[in-house]
Write an enzyme that holds these catalytic residues in place. Structure first.
Site, PDB file in Angstrom:
ATOM      1  N   SER A 251      -3.800   4.358   2.962  1.00  0.00           N
ATOM      2  CA  SER A 251      -5.036   3.590   2.833  1.00  0.00           C
ATOM      3  C   SER A 251      -4.752   2.350   2.002  1.00  0.00           C
ATOM      4  CB  SER A 251      -6.113   4.439   2.165  1.00  0.00           C
ATOM      5  OG  SER A 251      -5.778   4.590   0.801  1.00  0.00           O
ATOM      6  N   LYS A 252      -5.793   1.555   1.834  1.00  0.00           N
ATOM      7  CA  LYS A 252      -5.625   0.267   1.144  1.00  0.00           C
ATOM      8  C   LYS A 252      -4.998   0.405  -0.237  1.00  0.00           C
ATOM      9  CE  LYS A 252      -8.752  -2.691   3.556  1.00  0.00           C
ATOM     10  NZ  LYS A 252     -10.137  -2.505   3.909  1.00  0.00           N
ATOM     11  N   ARG A 253      -5.273   1.555  -0.892  1.00  0.00           N
ATOM     12  CA  ARG A 253      -4.731   1.644  -2.256  1.00  0.00           C
ATOM     13  C   ARG A 253      -3.204   1.824  -2.267  1.00  0.00           C
ATOM     14  NH1 ARG A 253      -4.159   7.028  -3.365  1.00  0.00           N
ATOM     15  NH2 ARG A 253      -4.994   8.126  -1.572  1.00  0.00           N
ATOM     16  N   GLY A 255      -1.384  -0.270  -0.738  1.00  0.00           N
ATOM     17  CA  GLY A 255      -0.863  -1.631  -0.507  1.00  0.00           C
ATOM     18  C   GLY A 255      -1.408  -2.167   0.798  1.00  0.00           C
TER      19      GLY A 255
END
Ligand code: GLU
Length: 478
Positions: A251-253, A255
């Site tokens: 997911s976005k966390r 990167g």
């Protein structure tokens, strides 16, 4: 049989790297089999879907070189290719199921459904729809609908187990009782995902479904629907999930997860595809670096890996470097030069110098923009703060080297030279060794310290001939 596969993104954001991987596998399989690869836009989530994201995803696929044979932008004989334009088709197929008594209108309200759920929970019953509306007669439901009562359409689930052979997971069995009668059409005429997918895959004559493992559980409802329609079931391959190093879904966390960000960071599309290809598939010749678009018939469905693939940006960067280096130096120069600020002295140098510089530094470049940092050593007059540098400068042999080189550089300047040659450099180092009797570390560290003001870096015989003589003169304080 002509192989027909599809990539079916929802236009709710930019193209995700996981989606790009799915699209690539489908396209490569179609190519290997001489089949067709279709792009279908699954935009039934009207709140989250936006046309701008459809356009952006098509652009991103194009950037990656993944082109489709049929789709909303190019047409094809199985269109329309946007689910929002196929509502009449879903209605007709849902009517077919009602006709065959595989589906029925359900009038239960939200409040009633919530009450049923609470009742089931309290009494330890399975949390599934209890089938109330299944028993309403055709005539009664028609009358209620005619009066304006709202109804969803529910699928009548048979009490039996389902199984299928998955190309990646092997034999998969779903025991009976896992799902109750589920909604296939909402009251507003919008189909539910599982229903739309089966209608589309059937009517678009899809033969193989290659998609992410997260859809494995959806396959149960889809198998039920295929059976009820009497349609041929495609061959499914559920490819492993992309996960982060913490083993959580990517997911976005973790990167950058959208293809667009990789484009903005100057990754090469072939390198990104190469890396994504390896996350869930392995090359028959065990290659790590290749252009997926050249795989041809080497791409097949037997080499998918079962375990989740850990996304490792360092490996991606390494592969990007391999692809950068494989380019002709002229092409590297064109791209790398664009990343250097306009007022940088690099731009004043001649073509031959630039090409020699790329030849020297390309081994250290994972990205075109790495060149800027690498050429710094050819222009800077800054002095290192490094303890090793200070030590080398402090050796008693170093001033002798400086004295000698100062003389040599002065002569070169008088002779109007702009650069010294590799031969000049070799003569210098032979002189220091032979005449000044300085050898080993004091020789090479001393020369480096004096000529570059640094303790470390690329081989001096490569970088000194690329350093403008005036820069060497400044460093040596002429
Ligand atoms: N629209 C689905 C998604 O974006 C595709 C599901 C499928 O391939 O069946 O995940």
């Amino acid at each position: 049989m002509t192989v027909r596969v599809r990539f079916a993104p929802s236009p709710t954001g930019y193209l995700h790297i996981g989606g790009a991987r799915t699209a690539m596998y489908n396209q490569l399989f179609a190519k290997a089999m001489g089949g067709k690869y279709i792009l279908r836009i699954e935009d039934t989530d009207t709140e989250r879907s936006e046309r701008k994201f459809e356009t952006a995803q098509i652009e991103d696929l194009k950037w990656l070189g993944i082109t489709h044979d049929e789709g909303p932008d190019v047409g094809g004989e199985y269109g329309p290719y946007r689910q929002s334009e196929r509502l009449h088709i879903y209605k007709a197929w849902s009517d077919k199921l009602i006709e065959k008594k595989h589906a029925y209108p359900c009038f239960c309200t939200e409040a009633e459904l919530t009450a049923k759920k609470e009742h089931a929970e309290k009494n330890n019953l399975p949390p599934v729809y209890d089938g109330t509306c299944r028993h309403i007669t055709r005539a009664d439901s028609a009358a209620r609908i005619a009066k304006g009562e709202e109804a969803v359409i529910r699928f009548h689930v048979q009490n039996k187990s389902y199984d299928f052979q998955d190309g990646v997971r092997g034999h998969v069995t779903f025991p009976e009782g896992m799902v109750g009668d589920f909604v296939i059409m909402r009251a507003n005429g919008i189909p539910v995902y599982n229903f739309a997918v089966v209608v589309d895959d059937s009517s678009m004559k899809i033969t193989h479904v290659i998609r992410a493992e997260e859809h494995l559980n959806n396959t149960l409802r889809q198998l039920m629907l295929y059976e009820a329609f009497g349609e041929k079931i495609p061959e499914f391959s559920h490819v492993s999930l992309l996960i982060g190093e913490d083993r959580q879904k990517l997911s976005k966390r973790h990167g950058a997860t959208s293809v667009r960000l990789y484009q903005e960071m100057n990754y090469l599309p072939t390198a990104l595809l190469n890396y994504l290809c390896l996350l869930g598939w392995s090359h028959p010749n065990e290659l790590d670096v290749f252009d997926p678009q050249t795989l041809g018939t080497l791409f097949n469905l037997n080499r998918f890996t079962k375990s989740s693939a850990i996304y490792d940006v360092n490996k991606l960067n390494f592969i990007n470097g391999q692809h950068v280096r494989a380019l002709p130096i002229e092409s590297i120069l064109i791209e790398a030069e664009k990343t250097i600020p306009v007022n940088h002295p690099f731009h004043k140098m001649d073509e031959g110098w630039k090409l020699r510089t790329i030849t020297v530094f390309k081994e250290k470049m994972n990205f075109f923009q790495d060149l800027l940092g690498l050429v710094e050593i050819l222009f800077t007059t800054n002095v290192s703060e490094d303890a090793e540098y200070k030590e080398a400068i402090g050796w008693e042999t170093t001033p002798k080297i400086r004295e000698y080189l100062r003389g040599e550089i002065e002569i070169a300047l008088v002779n109007k030279k702009k650069f010294v040659t590799v031969e000049d450099y070799n003569i210098w180092s032979e002189h220091v060794k032979g005449e000044l009797k300085i050898k080993g570390k004091p020789l090479f560290m001393g020369m480096r310290a004096v000529l570059t003001h640094q303790a470390h870096g690329s081989d001096l015989k490569f970088i000194i001939p690329l350093t403008p003589l005036e820069v060497l003169a400044t460093r040596i304080k002429l």
